[in-house]
Every structure is written in C-alpha cells, then in structure tokens.
Enzyme design. Structure first.
Site, short mmCIF file in Angstrom:
data_model
loop_
_atom_site.label_atom_id
_atom_site.label_comp_id
_atom_site.label_asym_id
_atom_site.label_seq_id
_atom_site.Cartn_x
_atom_site.Cartn_y
_atom_site.Cartn_z
N GLU A 82 0.83 -1.21 0.00
CA GLU A 82 0.00 0.00 0.00
C GLU A 82 0.86 1.26 0.00
OE1 GLU A 82 -3.06 -0.10 -0.55
OE2 GLU A 82 -3.63 -2.17 -0.07
N CYS A 145 -8.57 -1.59 7.82
CA CYS A 145 -7.15 -1.62 7.42
C CYS A 145 -6.64 -0.23 7.09
CB CYS A 145 -6.94 -2.55 6.22
SG CYS A 145 -7.05 -4.29 6.69
N HIS A 169 -1.40 -5.49 2.12
CA HIS A 169 -2.57 -6.37 2.02
C HIS A 169 -2.15 -7.67 1.34
CE1 HIS A 169 -6.00 -3.34 2.63
NE2 HIS A 169 -6.37 -4.40 3.31
N1 PCA Z 1 -8.89 -6.69 6.18
C1 PCA Z 1 -9.86 -5.63 6.37
C2 PCA Z 1 -9.88 -5.36 7.84
C3 PCA Z 1 -9.14 -6.46 8.50
C4 PCA Z 1 -8.49 -7.19 7.38
O1 PCA Z 1 -7.71 -8.13 7.51
C5 PCA Z 1 -9.56 -4.41 5.51
O2 PCA Z 1 -8.95 -4.56 4.44
O3 PCA Z 1 -9.93 -3.30 5.89
#
Ligand code: PCA
Length: 217
Positions: A82, A145, A169
């Site tokens: 990200e 997140c 992610h």
């Molecule tokens: N993914 C979610 C919240 C917790 C996670 O593992 C997100 O991408 O916001």
C-alpha cells in the site's frame, strides 16, 4: 542488541473463521531478519477504535524500528504494497463491535493522507524477482485496514526516533478460497516468504527505487 520489527495481523471479520494476515504474521513470530532484527507478532481486533488504541500501546511497548501492519484483502491475487493511507472511514460492513462509520475522519484535524515510508517499489521488485506476485496498491480501502494504516503513519510521524512503517494487504489462503468460486488465494509459506523478503528489503534499502508502480485506474 536486537532491534524490533513489529508485525501486526487482524482477527477474522465478516463472519469468517480465519484471517490470512494473522495466520501468516503469527508464523513469523520470533524470526530473525538480517543480523540484528527480530519479529514481534501481534494481533489487532477488526474494530475501528480498539485497533488504533492497541496499535499505539504496542508501539509504546515494543519500541520497534520498523512496523508493518498486514491485512487480508479478499479478491486480490497479489501482494498489495500500500502506498497511501487516507483520513477517511467509510465502512461497507460493520466492524467486529458493530461500528459502521460513514464518511468520518480517522483523526479529526489530521492531514488528508499519509504515505508509506517503506521502500514500496523495491519491495515489489524483490518479490517479483522471487516469483511472488506483487504490486503497488494506490488504495487500502476505507475500512479498518486503512484506518490502522493511517493511525500507524500518524503515530510514526509523531515519534522522536525514526520508525519506518507501512501496510501490506495479502490474499486469502487457499483454504479460505476453497469454497468460494473464482476467489484468488496464495499459499501461506509463499506469503510468509514474501513478508520476510519485504522486511529484508526494508532493512537494506536506504531509499526506494525509481520504478513505475502507477496505475491508470
Ligand atoms: N482486512 C480488512 C480489515 C481487516 C483485514 O484483515 C480491511 O482490508 O480493511
């Protein structure tokens, strides 16, 4: 003296029984990266308010030199490194304590956005060299997140000592995708290896690489 790398993963959410981020992050607990860094793995709740409170406590407790928060992104097939956290909460589903903020700031009076201070292009390049699908992501969404990413960068920017921080992610694990038609996934050992590579590039890269990592949409 060993230095700490704080890695966080999330608890399951949206009715799931697993969250790939915690499964992989906990597998890396205690591992050494380079000569002097050791991974501390911690679990964050999938809850807007508590995740940020806990993250700040963990930073104060562990005094890490590097912090990488990891989250699961269903539907993504590659490591998403990200680039930017935005000061916005707009939850499409309730969090695990039934909070569903719509169009609220993560932090009143905070800047609109913070950029990752990880060498995101160098990380993508290293993962690809090792045959692991990876890309720069231009949005961490508007759910928990992104809020954790924003809160992390806010905390890091207010510390006296330099702390490099960012958010990654990762896809589902194969066992999570098995019952969902056409859902992409990545095997746990590959994700774990990718995270280790991302951390070792972060330790060695003094600055990021000038590689294209943009998107047209
Ligand atoms: N993914 C979610 C919240 C917790 C996670 O593992 C997100 O991408 O916001």
């Amino acid at each position: 003296m060993t230095k700490t790398i704080l890695l966080t993963g999330f608890e399951p959410f949206a009715g799931d029984t697993l969250n790939s981020s915690w499964e992989v992050v906990r597998a890396l607990a205690g591992q050494r990266i380079g000569h002097e860094h050791v991974v501390v793995s911690e679990l964050l709740p999938c809850a807007f308010d508590d995740s940020l409170l806990q993250l700040n406590q963990l930073i104060a407790l562990h005094q890490p030199e590097i912090v990488v928060a990891v989250g699961q992104a269903s539907g993504r097939a590659a490591f998403s490194i990200e680039r930017v956290a935005i000061n916005l909460k707009d939850a499409a589903i309730p969090d695990n304590v039934w909070q569903q903020p719509v169009d609220q700031p993560v932090m009143e009076d905070g800047p609109s956005a913070y950029f990752s201070t990880l060498p995101i292009k160098a990380i993508v390049a290293r993962l690809r060299e090792h045959g692991i699908p990876a890309e720069v992501s231009q949005s961490a969404g508007t759910y928990v997140c992104n809020a954790v990413f924003y809160g992390l960068m806010h905390a890091a920017s207010n510390l006296q000592r330099p702390v490099r921080a960012g958010f990654v992610h990762i896809p589902y694990l194969p066992e999570q995708a098995a019952n969902r038609a056409a859902s992409p996934s990545m095997a746990g050992p590959i994700i774990a290896n990718g995270l280790r590579l991302a951390l070792s590039v972060t330790l060695s890269a003094k600055q990021d690489l000038k590689l294209s990592g943009g998107a047209t949409h």
